[in-house]
Design an enzyme around this catalytic site. Structure first.
Site, mmCIF file in Angstrom:
data_model
loop_
_atom_site.group_PDB
_atom_site.id
_atom_site.type_symbol
_atom_site.label_atom_id
_atom_site.label_comp_id
_atom_site.label_asym_id
_atom_site.label_seq_id
_atom_site.Cartn_x
_atom_site.Cartn_y
_atom_site.Cartn_z
ATOM 1 C CB THR A 1 -0.948 -0.015 1.210
ATOM 2 O OG1 THR A 1 -1.865 -1.093 1.065
ATOM 3 C CG2 THR A 1 -1.719 1.294 1.318
ATOM 4 C CG ASN B 1 2.275 -1.290 3.944
ATOM 5 O OD1 ASN B 1 2.193 -0.371 3.125
ATOM 6 N ND2 ASN B 1 1.548 -2.404 3.855
ATOM 7 C CE LYS C 1 -5.374 -0.251 3.966
ATOM 8 N NZ LYS C 1 -4.511 -1.085 3.075
ATOM 9 C CG ASP C 2 -1.751 5.615 8.932
ATOM 10 O OD1 ASP C 2 -1.227 5.027 7.970
ATOM 11 O OD2 ASP C 2 -1.649 5.206 10.102
ATOM 12 N NE ARG C 3 -0.513 0.989 4.522
ATOM 13 C CZ ARG C 3 -1.054 0.336 5.541
ATOM 14 N NH1 ARG C 3 -1.046 0.893 6.752
ATOM 15 N NH2 ARG C 3 -1.604 -0.851 5.371
#
Length: 566
Positions: free
Chosen positions: A76, A97, A158-160
């Site tokens: 991701t 990640n 998601k934060d990323r």
């Protein structure tokens, strides 16, 4: 979101209107990322899509049927950073990640920054709070450099997925499964704007308490997908069969329920609702200064991890996303204007079908437990070199060894990696491996080194180890007995959709030239009228011969040296 009653006739009228508008540049660029979406699913389910969701791209935009990530560790964070920057992990630095610190072996999360915290809820030491670890600019950063008044906003489950596309100069909002609310961090602002507080005050995630996820189509339409309840499928809080009721058997909404929201179509619905709130309240696309909105939909990835991309749950979820996109596009048309914005859609990585499902179809597949493999490797190395725990662990698909211990005893790293490579290739699930000499070389790979170039594009020495691994086709690193994953340089993990819409800027048609997601950021930068991105290794995407405002675009040649530059 409003219910959509789109018809093919209305869609054609919309596209004619958009094509007639030849704006010099779009007022808004929207980058959509469907986390974990393989291109094969888009191609297989196209006949079941509605008239103005994914078909807006497939029938009236530009589709790239041969788009493949060039790097090896397809996860991701690496994918989102590549889409936003046009660079490969070896240059942008987001190799995975998470990775291991080369000096200490300590784990590092891709967007962790201990100088910042979430504006709501608890902040763990390794929480994703800023783009500090991203080494280059995004196309949104470049826009704000040239147009300081431009707005760049990233939204994701998601934060990323929010932080990396928003870049260094944008603003990121992410869903927190601990609370069911969206938040930003102190990197971006001291406190939320009023509209974010108002959105969260509605307790939107709790609206889905006891909501039912029902299949959209008759059972016969899912005949090509694996039925529910297979032994190789994992279990969410609502089980692994449709229809499913979120919160069933739970006493009240809590962290498990909020996680289940993200493992269902309701997670993407909530993300798109928040993105529209950002669009309206921040005035995106409302003047002649272009803005950027990035929206990363996380639920497909979670669903594929738990149930497998071959499952009926994954199949139905993509149909649900298609319907949600119809509503989202309808609102963009109303708020911004159909001829005034451009859309791009891609994915951060593909996905492996569940190994057990593959074997049921006569294909190779299996699971390699990482923990026991590393223990066995360390036992082997200790017996040969007299040093314990030389292998610190896996770091973004590579094995990291204890350089300090080897130097203290005068043992050459090359000798250790050769021994480790020989041992690991005896294990079920490992195809081959490459040491630092091969990874650092700029020599063209031999015919028998099919994965080497992709490994080079994922290799950034400060954050990766000294021995890069290639799993056997169909194999994944996991000790879990269910579900599936991604992260390799095999086609199923690298091939993703790249779709464009915006007739005035891109034209219309299918492009069968082989391209890569690193080409997307240079393409969007060009549409925004920006100079070439300094750190990009991709090229602007080739456009169809007819319909683009600037005519057909020739593809700039790419050299091996350009791809491997760090």
């Amino acid at each position: 979101m409003r219910r959509i009653a789109a018809t093919a006739l209305a869609a054609l009228s919309l596209f004619a209107q958009a094509a007639a508008s030849a704006a010099e540049r779009p007022r808004l660029v929207v980058l959509l990322v469907i986390d974990g979406l393989p291109m094969r699913q888009v191609q297989a389910f196209k006949p079941q899509f509605g008239p103005d969701g994914l078909r807006r791209f497939l029938d009236h935009g530009v589709s790239y049927s041969q788009a493949f990530y060039a790097h090896a560790h397809t996860v991701t964070a690496a994918g989102h950073a590549t889409l936003a920057t046009g660079a490969h992990p070896a240059r942008h630095g987001i190799v995975g990640n998470e990775w291991l610190d080369r000096a200490t072996g300590a784990p590092v999360y891709n967007t962790e920054d201990r100088a910042h915290r979430y504006l709501e809820g608890r902040t763990a030491p390794d929480a994703g709070t800023s783009p500090k670890n991203l080494l280059v600019e995004t196309f949104g950063d470049a826009l704000r450099t040239h147009e300081p008044a431009a707005k760049v906003i990233g939204v994701s489950g998601k934060d990323r997925g929010a932080i990396l596309p928003a870049g260094h100069k944008g603003v990121a909002y992410m869903y927190r499964s601990e609370t069911g609310r969206f938040t930003s961090t102190t990197y971006y602002m001291p406190q939320h704007p009023a509209w974010v507080n108002a959105f969260n005050a509605k307790r939107n995630a709790e609206r889905f308490w006891h909501a039912e996820w029902r299949p959209l189509r008759p059972e016969a339409d899912y005949a090509g997908s694996s039925p529910d309840g297979q032994p190789w499928q994992g279990q969410a809080g609502f089980g692994n069969r449709l229809p499913a009721t979120l919160g069933a058997g739970m006493e009240a909404p809590g962290e498990r329920f909020f996680t289940d929201v993200l493992t269902s179509p309701f997670g993407d619905q909530l993300t798109l609702e928040f993105a529209l709130a950002a669009l309206r309240n921040e005035g995106l696309g409302q003047d002649d200064i272009p803005d950027v909105l990035t929206v990363s939909l996380s639920s497909h990835d979670y669903i594929n991890h738990v149930f497998g991309p071959e499952s009926r749950l994954s199949h139905d979820h993509l149909l649900q996303v298609d319907r949600l996109l119809q509503g989202f596009f309808r609102e963009l048309d109303r708020e911004v204007g159909a001829g005034r914005y451009a859309l791009a859609l891609s994915a951060d990585h593909g996905f492996l079908d569940t190994p057990e499902y593959r074997r049921s179809k006569g294909l190779p597949g299996g699971r390699l437990p990482v923990g026991p493999a590393l223990t066995a490797l360390n036992n082997h190395l200790a017996a040969e070199f007299g040093l314990p725990k030389l292998a610190r662990g896996l770091s973004a698909g590579t094995v990291l060894f204890d350089e300090a211990a080897l130097a203290a005893k005068g043992v050459a790293m090359a000798a250790v990696t050769r021994s480790a490579a020989g041992f690991l290739q005896q294990l079920d699930g490992i195809a081959t491996s490459y040491g630092e000499a091969d990874l650092a070389s700029s020599a063209a790979p031999r015919a028998d080194q099919a994965h080497l170039q992709a490994l080079r594009l994922s290799w950034y020495p400060p954050r990766t180890g000294q021995l890069a691994l290639v799993p056997l086709e169909g194999w994944m690193y996991s000790s879990r007995p269910t579900g599936s994953s991604h992260g390799s340089s095999w086609t199923y993990d690298q091939q993703v959709p790249i779709l464009l819409w915006g007739p005035a800027w891109f034209g219309q048609g299918e492009v069968k030239t082989r391209v890569q997601p690193a080409d997307l950021a240079p393409t969007l930068a060009r549409a925004l009228g920006l100079p070439p991105l300094a750190q990009a290794q991709g090229s602007p995407l080739p456009l169809p011969k007819e319909g683009a405002q600037d005519g057909p675009q020739k593809r700039r040649p790419r050299t091996p040296a350009a791809d491997t530059a760090r």
